[in-house]
Structure formats: C-alpha cells, structure tokens
Design a protein around this motif. Sequence first.
Motif, PDB file in Angstrom:
ATOM      1  N   LEU A 100       0.858  -1.178   0.000  1.00 51.93           N
ATOM      2  CA  LEU A 100       0.000   0.000   0.000  1.00 51.93           C
ATOM      3  C   LEU A 100       0.897   1.232   0.000  1.00 51.93           C
ATOM      4  N   ARG A 101       0.377   2.337  -0.533  1.00 55.42           N
ATOM      5  CA  ARG A 101       1.078   3.613  -0.420  1.00 55.42           C
ATOM      6  C   ARG A 101       0.152   4.615   0.242  1.00 55.42           C
ATOM      7  N   LEU A 102       0.580   5.097   1.375  1.00 57.06           N
ATOM      8  CA  LEU A 102      -0.169   6.128   2.084  1.00 57.06           C
ATOM      9  C   LEU A 102       0.315   7.504   1.631  1.00 57.06           C
ATOM     10  N   SER A 103      -0.616   8.443   1.592  1.00 55.20           N
ATOM     11  CA  SER A 103      -0.295   9.828   1.276  1.00 55.20           C
ATOM     12  C   SER A 103      -0.793  10.721   2.399  1.00 55.20           C
ATOM     13  N   CYS A 104      -0.095  11.814   2.598  1.00 60.06           N
ATOM     14  CA  CYS A 104      -0.508  12.818   3.576  1.00 60.06           C
ATOM     15  C   CYS A 104      -0.361  14.181   2.920  1.00 60.06           C
ATOM     16  N   ALA A 105      -1.485  14.825   2.678  1.00 59.72           N
ATOM     17  CA  ALA A 105      -1.488  16.142   2.055  1.00 59.72           C
ATOM     18  C   ALA A 105      -1.602  17.214   3.123  1.00 59.72           C
ATOM     19  N   ALA A 106      -0.751  18.229   3.012  1.00 56.75           N
ATOM     20  CA  ALA A 106      -0.719  19.298   4.000  1.00 56.75           C
ATOM     21  C   ALA A 106      -1.156  20.618   3.389  1.00 56.75           C
ATOM     22  N   SER A 107      -1.789  21.434   4.208  1.00 60.30           N
ATOM     23  CA  SER A 107      -2.171  22.767   3.760  1.00 60.30           C
ATOM     24  C   SER A 107      -2.019  23.733   4.924  1.00 60.30           C
ATOM     25  N   GLY A 108      -1.896  24.986   4.603  1.00 58.70           N
ATOM     26  CA  GLY A 108      -1.900  25.995   5.648  1.00 58.70           C
ATOM     27  C   GLY A 108      -0.568  26.656   5.924  1.00 58.70           C
ATOM     28  N   ARG A 109       0.533  26.000   5.639  1.00 57.21           N
ATOM     29  CA  ARG A 109       1.845  26.588   5.882  1.00 57.21           C
ATOM     30  C   ARG A 109       2.815  26.147   4.803  1.00 57.21           C
ATOM     31  N   THR A 110       3.981  26.710   4.814  1.00 60.94           N
ATOM     32  CA  THR A 110       5.001  26.335   3.852  1.00 60.94           C
ATOM     33  C   THR A 110       5.505  24.942   4.180  1.00 60.94           C
TER      34      THR A 110
ATOM     35  N   TYR B 137       4.721  10.708   1.682  1.00 62.31           N
ATOM     36  CA  TYR B 137       4.243   9.369   1.345  1.00 62.31           C
ATOM     37  C   TYR B 137       4.856   8.323   2.278  1.00 62.31           C
ATOM     38  N   LEU B 138       4.167   7.213   2.384  1.00 61.51           N
ATOM     39  CA  LEU B 138       4.723   6.045   3.059  1.00 61.51           C
ATOM     40  C   LEU B 138       4.426   4.843   2.172  1.00 61.51           C
ATOM     41  N   GLN B 139       5.465   4.366   1.500  1.00 60.74           N
ATOM     42  CA  GLN B 139       5.330   3.158   0.679  1.00 60.74           C
ATOM     43  C   GLN B 139       5.540   1.955   1.576  1.00 60.74           C
ATOM     44  N   MET B 140       4.563   1.075   1.617  1.00 58.68           N
ATOM     45  CA  MET B 140       4.607  -0.085   2.501  1.00 58.68           C
ATOM     46  C   MET B 140       4.574  -1.357   1.663  1.00 58.68           C
ATOM     47  N   ASN B 141       5.637  -2.114   1.717  1.00 61.51           N
ATOM     48  CA  ASN B 141       5.755  -3.375   0.991  1.00 61.51           C
ATOM     49  C   ASN B 141       5.878  -4.535   1.966  1.00 61.51           C
ATOM     50  N   SER B 142       5.649  -5.737   1.455  1.00 66.98           N
ATOM     51  CA  SER B 142       5.778  -6.954   2.274  1.00 66.98           C
ATOM     52  C   SER B 142       5.016  -6.809   3.591  1.00 66.98           C
ATOM     53  N   LEU B 143       3.798  -6.365   3.487  1.00 64.34           N
ATOM     54  CA  LEU B 143       2.999  -6.098   4.686  1.00 64.34           C
ATOM     55  C   LEU B 143       2.724  -7.365   5.475  1.00 64.34           C
ATOM     56  N   LYS B 144       2.675  -7.210   6.788  1.00 71.11           N
ATOM     57  CA  LYS B 144       2.430  -8.315   7.706  1.00 71.11           C
ATOM     58  C   LYS B 144       1.181  -8.012   8.530  1.00 71.11           C
ATOM     59  N   PRO B 145       0.519  -9.035   9.054  1.00 65.12           N
ATOM     60  CA  PRO B 145      -0.655  -8.788   9.899  1.00 65.12           C
ATOM     61  C   PRO B 145      -0.349  -7.852  11.070  1.00 65.12           C
ATOM     62  N   GLU B 146       0.852  -7.893  11.588  1.00 64.27           N
ATOM     63  CA  GLU B 146       1.203  -7.027  12.716  1.00 64.27           C
ATOM     64  C   GLU B 146       1.369  -5.563  12.308  1.00 64.27           C
ATOM     65  N   ASP B 147       1.303  -5.274  11.020  1.00 70.01           N
ATOM     66  CA  ASP B 147       1.305  -3.883  10.562  1.00 70.01           C
ATOM     67  C   ASP B 147      -0.083  -3.262  10.635  1.00 70.01           C
ATOM     68  N   THR B 148      -1.086  -4.052  10.951  1.00 66.22           N
ATOM     69  CA  THR B 148      -2.453  -3.543  11.061  1.00 66.22           C
ATOM     70  C   THR B 148      -2.547  -2.483  12.143  1.00 66.22           C
ATOM     71  N   ALA B 149      -3.045  -1.304  11.760  1.00 63.06           N
ATOM     72  CA  ALA B 149      -3.115  -0.170  12.692  1.00 63.06           C
ATOM     73  C   ALA B 149      -3.753   1.009  11.977  1.00 63.06           C
ATOM     74  N   VAL B 150      -4.046   2.035  12.741  1.00 66.99           N
ATOM     75  CA  VAL B 150      -4.376   3.338  12.162  1.00 66.99           C
ATOM     76  C   VAL B 150      -3.060   4.092  12.001  1.00 66.99           C
ATOM     77  N   TYR B 151      -2.828   4.600  10.812  1.00 65.14           N
ATOM     78  CA  TYR B 151      -1.591   5.296  10.504  1.00 65.14           C
ATOM     79  C   TYR B 151      -1.856   6.797  10.474  1.00 65.14           C
ATOM     80  N   TYR B 152      -0.981   7.539  11.147  1.00 61.36           N
ATOM     81  CA  TYR B 152      -1.106   8.982  11.252  1.00 61.36           C
ATOM     82  C   TYR B 152       0.143   9.665  10.698  1.00 61.36           C
ATOM     83  N   CYS B 153      -0.057  10.749   9.977  1.00 59.98           N
ATOM     84  CA  CYS B 153       1.089  11.587   9.644  1.00 59.98           C
ATOM     85  C   CYS B 153       1.116  12.776  10.607  1.00 59.98           C
TER      86      CYS B 153
END
Length: 129
Positions: free
Chosen positions: A18-28, A80-96
């Motif tokens: 999976l690839r996670l994205s985090c878009a930011a706004s409001g500041r430089t 971005y967070l590129q996640m490869n070879s994912l494992k069941p223990e990677d299950t979580a809510v991901y925050y940037c």
Amino acid sequence: QVHLVESGGGLVQAGGSLRLSCAASGRTFSSYPMGWFRQAPGKEREFVAAISRSGSSAYDADSVKGRFTISRVNAKNTVYLQMNSLKPEDTAVYYCALKWGGSYSNGDYFANASEYDYWGQGTQVTVSS
C-alpha cells in the motif's frame, strides 16, 4: 494553522503493498520535518518513519526497516509512506504528523511523537493473513 489529510489505507493480504499519502495545507510545507506513526488497538502510538524538511534524510523504525519507505514531494505538499511486504502485525491506524516548533536543520528528522505539533485524522490499514 496546519491541516493534514491522510489517504491510501485499506485492506490488503499479507505480502501485499500500500502507499499512504498525507497532504498538508496551511503553511510552507517544505519548512517542516514530517513523520508517520501508527496505533494498533489496545497499544500505544508508535513511530514508523520520519523525514527531514528537505527530504535529504530519513529514518525508519526497526520493525519496518527494509519494507517501508518514507518520501516527500514538497512541490505537492505531500509526504508518502510506501509499505511493501505487509504483515498482519502492521495492522493499525496510521497517522502523519508535522513538526512546526523548535529549531532544526535541513537534515534533521524526529522519531518522538511529542516533537510533533500537528496530526492528521489517521487512515486504517488492515493486513489479513
């Protein structure tokens, strides 16, 4: 004020990506170090990866080293967070997270959640076995 929005989470089988994205706004955006953290049910929030404001330096937690890669495109205000070879223990809510306060150089990154000032709402990643 900074607004962070994560996307890209979902359900994937073990070994998938999976690839996670985090878009930011409001500041430089390019002025601030960024990080990814995760929190599984019943567990404390833990560090995943961090990147310097220039993108020249990055650091991964041992648990994801060699499988996850953090990157950023400052022109798109996105990390971005590129996640490869994912494992069941990677299950979580991901925050940037974004570090606004303090002083740091272009190559500094931060692995402690208390260093960060702004957080996204999180995106769920579920890895099935």
